[in-house]
Design an enzyme around this catalytic site. Structure first.
Site, PDB file in Angstrom:
ATOM      1  N   GLU A   1       0.858  -1.203   0.000  1.00 32.47           N
ATOM      2  CA  GLU A   1       0.000   0.000   0.000  1.00 32.47           C
ATOM      3  C   GLU A   1       0.892   1.252   0.000  1.00 32.47           C
ATOM      4  O   GLU A   1       1.957   1.250   0.636  1.00 32.47           O
ATOM      5  CB  GLU A   1      -0.833  -0.016   1.302  1.00 32.47           C
ATOM      6  N   ASN A  33      -6.987   6.237  -1.822  1.00 33.33           N
ATOM      7  CA  ASN A  33      -5.911   5.296  -1.523  1.00 33.33           C
ATOM      8  C   ASN A  33      -6.149   4.116  -2.475  1.00 33.33           C
ATOM      9  O   ASN A  33      -7.097   3.348  -2.303  1.00 33.33           O
ATOM     10  CB  ASN A  33      -6.007   4.882  -0.048  1.00 33.33           C
ATOM     11  N   LYS A  59      -9.452   2.063  -1.865  1.00 32.16           N
ATOM     12  CA  LYS A  59      -9.672   1.527  -0.508  1.00 32.16           C
ATOM     13  C   LYS A  59     -11.021   1.948   0.058  1.00 32.16           C
ATOM     14  O   LYS A  59     -11.351   3.148   0.086  1.00 32.16           O
ATOM     15  CB  LYS A  59      -8.540   2.012   0.401  1.00 32.16           C
ATOM     16  N   GLU A 100      -6.076   8.895   7.624  1.00 29.49           N
ATOM     17  CA  GLU A 100      -6.590   8.444   6.315  1.00 29.49           C
ATOM     18  C   GLU A 100      -7.945   9.073   5.997  1.00 29.49           C
ATOM     19  O   GLU A 100      -8.247   9.361   4.854  1.00 29.49           O
ATOM     20  CB  GLU A 100      -6.685   6.917   6.281  1.00 29.49           C
ATOM     21  N   ASN A 139       0.341  -1.024   5.406  1.00 26.24           N
ATOM     22  CA  ASN A 139       1.260  -0.244   6.257  1.00 26.24           C
ATOM     23  C   ASN A 139       0.639  -0.304   7.639  1.00 26.24           C
ATOM     24  O   ASN A 139      -0.309   0.437   7.930  1.00 26.24           O
ATOM     25  CB  ASN A 139       1.271   1.241   5.866  1.00 26.24           C
ATOM     26  N   CYS A 169      -4.850  -2.933   2.996  1.00 29.20           N
ATOM     27  CA  CYS A 169      -4.566  -2.873   4.427  1.00 29.20           C
ATOM     28  C   CYS A 169      -5.769  -3.156   5.327  1.00 29.20           C
ATOM     29  O   CYS A 169      -6.142  -4.295   5.495  1.00 29.20           O
ATOM     30  CB  CYS A 169      -3.924  -1.527   4.768  1.00 29.20           C
TER      31      CYS A 169
HETATM   32  N1  CDT Z   1      -2.999   1.457   6.529  1.00 27.71           N
HETATM   33  C1  CDT Z   1      -3.920   0.876   7.326  1.00 27.71           C
HETATM   34  O1  CDT Z   1      -5.057   0.671   6.926  1.00 27.71           O
HETATM   35  N2  CDT Z   1      -3.526   0.555   8.583  1.00 27.71           N
HETATM   36  C2  CDT Z   1      -4.421   0.061   9.566  1.00 27.71           C
HETATM   37  C3  CDT Z   1      -3.978   0.536  10.889  1.00 27.71           C
HETATM   38  C4  CDT Z   1      -5.112   0.781  11.739  1.00 27.71           C
HETATM   39  S1  CDT Z   1      -4.642   1.588  13.203  1.00 27.71           S
HETATM   40  C5  CDT Z   1      -5.521   3.083  13.066  1.00 27.71           C
HETATM   41  C6  CDT Z   1      -4.538  -1.454   9.594  1.00 27.71           C
HETATM   42  O2  CDT Z   1      -5.659  -1.957   9.724  1.00 27.71           O
HETATM   43  O3  CDT Z   1      -3.546  -2.172   9.535  1.00 27.71           O
END
Ligand code: CDT
Length: 328
Positions: free
Chosen positions: A48, A116, A133, A152, A208, A183
């Site tokens: 991502e 995204n 996304k 985000e 990420n 993600c």
């Molecule tokens: N990039 C991404 O979607 N990361 C989220 C972190 C959530 S913590 C606010 C994940 O679900 O891995």
């Protein structure tokens, strides 16, 4: 029965610092494609937001100041070397990036829109499919309680393309059903099932994920972060009889830790390859898509066993409600 095997790789990326130009990330990715070629890989999954730091951790008061992190064109002069390398080596790839689109919104107003996004690219360098996304985590405004922001919801609109699947040739496989998630989507079984209902065979997924969940108030211990990521992907693959190649951006980026542990998972839900570093790393697996048929014919023969009339809450309702109380 024709052979439906493909050598798939996750091209995990180590950190990309805020000050690093895109060209550096692209060169690292080209090197990973070269290594993939030497290992006989036919399809590579990058993470991502693979071209920049994970910028939603940075609060910018003027949202338009984030535009330099976005791609108004794909490919562009800066990303063209990726597409050229893919053509040179005959490798398909998946790429996550921040997309700046000039397009009509729901009420028909053409405006600049931020998503995204991820794409699937053929070995000839054509874009086969785009996904934006859907499940955007985090918050839209600066949160003074957090040491690191997760903005985000500030920088991106919710994706408007659903969860599409495309059947296209890849490597020696004449038709492979491919879809994408980004993600946080991996934690939502609804997303997997929408892909499963389109007979997806390979899910390309970039992430990420910070090593620490700042919203959990201690509930999600450090070691459970990786467990929950793997649990979600393994369950999604098993319950939808598909493979997934889930690729992390990892390491300490702008002083914040992202966990790696990129994995390739088969339709039995087993991890068949796993990254062991928090750096640029290629992991590979030979995926036999004939394996998807077993689950689809038996336990997860959707056409025989699904009962959508009992699932209406899934689409009619967003938040959970309290149940009736016994005896009242
Ligand atoms: N990039 C991404 O979607 N990361 C989220 C972190 C959530 S913590 C606010 C994940 O679900 O891995």
């Amino acid at each position: 029965m024709t052979d439906r095997r493909l050598t798939v790789a996750c091209a995990q990326l180590g950190p990309i610092q805020r000050a690093e130009p895109r060209g550096v990330a692209v060169q690292r990715m080209v090197r990973l494609l070269e290594r993939a070629h030497r290992r006989g890989v036919e399809f590579v999954v990058f993470p991502e937001l693979a071209l920049t730091t994970f910028f939603p951790r940075h609060y910018l008061e003027r949202i338009e100041d984030a535009d330099p992190w976005f791609e108004p064109a794909m490919p562009s002069n800066e990303t063209a070397p990726l597409f050229e390398a893919a053509r040179r080596y005959g490798i398909g790839f998946h790429l996550g990036y921040a997309e700046l689109a000039e397009e009509a919104d729901d009420i028909g107003v053409v405006r600049r829109r931020h998503f995204n996004t991820s794409i699937l690219v053929s070995p000839a360098g054509e874009i086969l499919l785009k996904y934006r996304k859907v499940h955007l985590p985090g918050h839209a405004e600066f949160d003074p309680r957090r040491k690191v922001q997760h903005l985000e919801k500030r920088y991106f609109e919710v994706g408007n393309l659903g969860f599409p699947v495309i059947r296209a040739p890849m490597g020696e496989v004449s038709g492979l059903n491919m879809g994408m998630m980004i993600c946080n989507d991996r934690r939502w079984p609804e997303a997997w099932r929408v892909l499963g209902l389109q007979s997806v065979e390979l899910v390309a997924l970039g992430y990420n994920t910070p090593s620490i969940n700042q919203e959990a108030g201690g509930f999600e211990a450090h070691h459970l972060r990786v467990f929950h990521s793997h649990l979600s992907i393994q369950a999604g693959c098993y319950q939808n009889a598909c493979f997934a190649a889930a690729t992390a951006k990892a390491g300490t980026e702008d002083g914040c830790e992202l966990f790696g542990h990129s994995i390739i998972v088969n339709p039995q839900g087993e991890i068949i390859a796993q990254a062991g570093t928090w750096d640029d790393e290629l992991i590979t697996a030979d995926c036999d898509f004939g394996m998807c048929a077993l689950g689809r014919r038996t336990i997860f023969a959707f056409d025989k066993h699904r009962r959508p009339e009992a699932y209406r809450r899934i689409t009619d309702q967003v938040g959970a409600i309290d149940p009736p109380v016994w005896g009242e």
